[in-house]
Scaffold this active site. Sequence first.
Site, short mmCIF file in Angstrom:
data_model
loop_
_atom_site.label_atom_id
_atom_site.label_comp_id
_atom_site.label_asym_id
_atom_site.label_seq_id
_atom_site.Cartn_x
_atom_site.Cartn_y
_atom_site.Cartn_z
N SER A 52 -3.19 75.86 14.94
CA SER A 52 -3.89 75.84 13.64
C SER A 52 -5.35 75.55 13.92
O SER A 52 -5.88 74.48 13.65
CB SER A 52 -3.26 74.83 12.69
OG SER A 52 -3.52 73.51 13.08
N HIS A 58 3.50 74.35 11.71
CA HIS A 58 4.28 73.90 12.86
C HIS A 58 5.78 73.86 12.58
O HIS A 58 6.55 73.48 13.45
CB HIS A 58 3.79 72.52 13.35
CG HIS A 58 2.40 72.53 13.92
ND1 HIS A 58 1.72 71.38 14.28
CD2 HIS A 58 1.54 73.55 14.20
CE1 HIS A 58 0.51 71.70 14.76
NE2 HIS A 58 0.38 73.00 14.70
N GLU A 110 1.31 67.42 9.39
CA GLU A 110 1.69 66.30 10.25
C GLU A 110 1.84 64.99 9.50
O GLU A 110 0.94 64.59 8.76
CB GLU A 110 0.62 66.09 11.36
CG GLU A 110 0.41 67.33 12.20
CD GLU A 110 -0.70 67.20 13.23
OE1 GLU A 110 -1.17 66.06 13.47
OE2 GLU A 110 -1.10 68.23 13.78
N GLU A 124 4.98 69.71 18.77
CA GLU A 124 4.40 68.43 19.19
C GLU A 124 5.45 67.33 19.32
O GLU A 124 5.13 66.15 19.38
CB GLU A 124 3.29 68.01 18.22
CG GLU A 124 2.14 69.02 18.23
CD GLU A 124 0.95 68.60 17.38
OE1 GLU A 124 1.03 67.57 16.69
OE2 GLU A 124 -0.07 69.32 17.42
N ASP A 179 -2.00 64.46 8.52
CA ASP A 179 -2.88 65.60 8.75
C ASP A 179 -2.27 66.79 8.03
O ASP A 179 -1.47 67.54 8.60
CB ASP A 179 -3.04 65.91 10.24
CG ASP A 179 -3.90 67.16 10.47
OD1 ASP A 179 -4.47 67.67 9.48
OD2 ASP A 179 -3.99 67.62 11.62
N GLU A 225 -6.42 63.22 7.64
CA GLU A 225 -7.20 64.22 8.38
C GLU A 225 -7.13 65.56 7.65
O GLU A 225 -6.06 65.94 7.16
CB GLU A 225 -6.60 64.34 9.79
CG GLU A 225 -7.22 65.40 10.68
CD GLU A 225 -6.50 65.47 12.03
OE1 GLU A 225 -6.02 64.43 12.53
OE2 GLU A 225 -6.39 66.58 12.59
N ASP A 273 -11.36 67.49 11.22
CA ASP A 273 -10.92 68.23 12.43
C ASP A 273 -11.47 69.66 12.34
O ASP A 273 -12.52 69.97 12.92
CB ASP A 273 -9.39 68.19 12.50
CG ASP A 273 -8.80 69.11 13.56
OD1 ASP A 273 -9.55 69.62 14.40
OD2 ASP A 273 -7.57 69.35 13.55
N LYS A 316 -11.50 67.07 20.00
CA LYS A 316 -10.63 67.90 20.84
C LYS A 316 -11.53 68.58 21.86
O LYS A 316 -12.38 69.40 21.48
CB LYS A 316 -9.94 68.97 19.99
CG LYS A 316 -8.87 68.44 19.03
CD LYS A 316 -8.45 69.54 18.05
CE LYS A 316 -7.15 69.21 17.34
NZ LYS A 316 -6.90 70.15 16.21
N HIS A 360 -5.03 65.66 21.31
CA HIS A 360 -4.42 66.76 22.08
C HIS A 360 -4.50 68.05 21.28
O HIS A 360 -5.09 68.08 20.20
CB HIS A 360 -2.95 66.42 22.34
CG HIS A 360 -2.12 66.41 21.08
ND1 HIS A 360 -0.76 66.58 21.06
CD2 HIS A 360 -2.48 66.27 19.76
CE1 HIS A 360 -0.32 66.54 19.82
NE2 HIS A 360 -1.33 66.35 19.01
N LYS A 367 -4.43 60.77 19.11
CA LYS A 367 -3.19 61.39 18.61
C LYS A 367 -2.76 62.41 19.65
O LYS A 367 -3.53 63.26 20.07
CB LYS A 367 -3.37 61.98 17.20
CG LYS A 367 -4.07 63.27 17.04
CD LYS A 367 -3.82 63.82 15.62
CE LYS A 367 -4.11 65.29 15.53
NZ LYS A 367 -3.79 65.89 14.24
P1 PGA Z 1 -3.58 72.62 16.73
O1 PGA Z 1 -3.44 71.58 15.55
O2 PGA Z 1 -3.69 71.96 18.05
O3 PGA Z 1 -2.38 73.49 16.59
O4 PGA Z 1 -4.84 73.41 16.39
C1 PGA Z 1 -3.46 70.23 15.61
C2 PGA Z 1 -4.27 69.65 14.47
O5 PGA Z 1 -4.50 70.31 13.43
O6 PGA Z 1 -4.71 68.52 14.57
ZN ZN Z 2 -5.82 68.54 12.53
#
Ligand code: PGA
Ligand code: ZN
Length: 429
Positions: free
Chosen positions: A42, A155, A164, A205, A242, A287, A314, A339, A367, A390
């Site tokens: 995503s 997911h 999440e 995840e 999230d 988030e 994010d 990230k 991650h 996270k």
């Molecule tokens: P992604 O998503 O690693 O699949 O992009 C994780 C997130 O949105 O935090």
């Molecule tokens: Zn996110």
Amino acid sequence: MSQIVQLDALEIMDSRGHPTIQVMLSVESGKTGIAKVPSGASTGKNEAVELRDGDRRRYGGKGVRRAVENVIGVIQPALRGMEACEQRAIDERLLALDGTSDKGRLGANAILGVSVAAARAAACEQDVPLYRYLANREAYVLPVPMFNVLNGGRHADNSLDFQEFMIAPVGAPSFAEALQAASETFHALRDILQEKGYETSVGDEGGFAPRLRSNEEAMELLGSAIDKAGYQVGSGIAINLDPAASEFYEKGSYVFRKSDQSRKSSSEMTVMWREWLTRYPEIYSLEDGLAEEDWNGWTALTRELGTKVQLVGDDIFVTNPKIFHKGIERGIANSILIKLNQIGTITEALRCIDMARSNGYTAVISHRSGETDDTTIADFAVATGVGQIKTGSVCRGERIAKYNRLLEIEHELGQRASYAGSSVYSRWK
Ligand code: PGA
Ligand code: ZN
């Protein structure tokens, strides 16, 4: 001596069975640093470009041979002779060599592999752990981990629009005990899901992805699991969300397609989040509560709720210092998700963390949903001392690798380690 003498790279697998890149960088003494690059699903629209071959005869176009060739053929000659410990100079050389604003020529995957492998080689050369190489301090702070134990959105194939649902053991006295609390809660959740006849297979995840009826049911189940495991909902174990709202943003409104098909405007979303925070005071962090395009909405959301809860950007910031700068000016969010592969170099990620600090924002190291056994982010979280990470549920090897690395660091540091705990949320709770 830490002069770079050789770079090598190869195509390896990520945790979803898609190709990704591994980079090996060797210095004069013979020491080598290895980096394995993660990959998101995503993703934010403005992330640096992950270079894929596009050749549909191999891995449906997802091969990374071009990125591998760029490391060996283009980056290697440009970096040879540089000092591996000069991270900023290396990262600047990589940016100049690429020459684009989105790293589309060499690929952010190739670039990040080199950036991280250089740091690892230099740490190895100096014979110190990576976290100490990145920041040499007397004492270190171990981060509060956020475990993504219930999955929805992109997911999972269920009726949860939010992506999440995470548990964060803020009340634990140490990282090891935080991990224990999360593990016990995760297994209690499994028992509860089983009792209720829900599936207990896990998603990308490592979180459960049952066919729950609603986002509210997810909150209730988490509360019950924390309770069953013997912890306090909120003060012992916080719940962090999230929803990844960019994923359900369509032409200016938020469409709850997976649950009741309802639609909400940006301001209705802010009202909804205010109600959620009243109903669930155990939520400490939210988030991507709004979409990456919805800048005005984000400003309004922050004005309304920024003193009550951590609001993490994010997709909207994509670990990009320029975009983050604009976001800060617009009063957007009060925290940034970091990230490494969203931006592609250690130096730029560190710049975002510095900007966060000097503007009163918190930062969370993260991650990607596609990972490897690379543990760099564990060391990175300790080195930067941001206090939050996270990296998935208490399940699946590529997630556990990071948690085990944090256990190892805490053990090695002994009295010189402290656990961030609830202090990271003290501004809000
Ligand atoms: P992604 O998503 O690693 O699949 O992009 C994780 C997130 O949105 O935090
Ligand atoms: Zn996110």
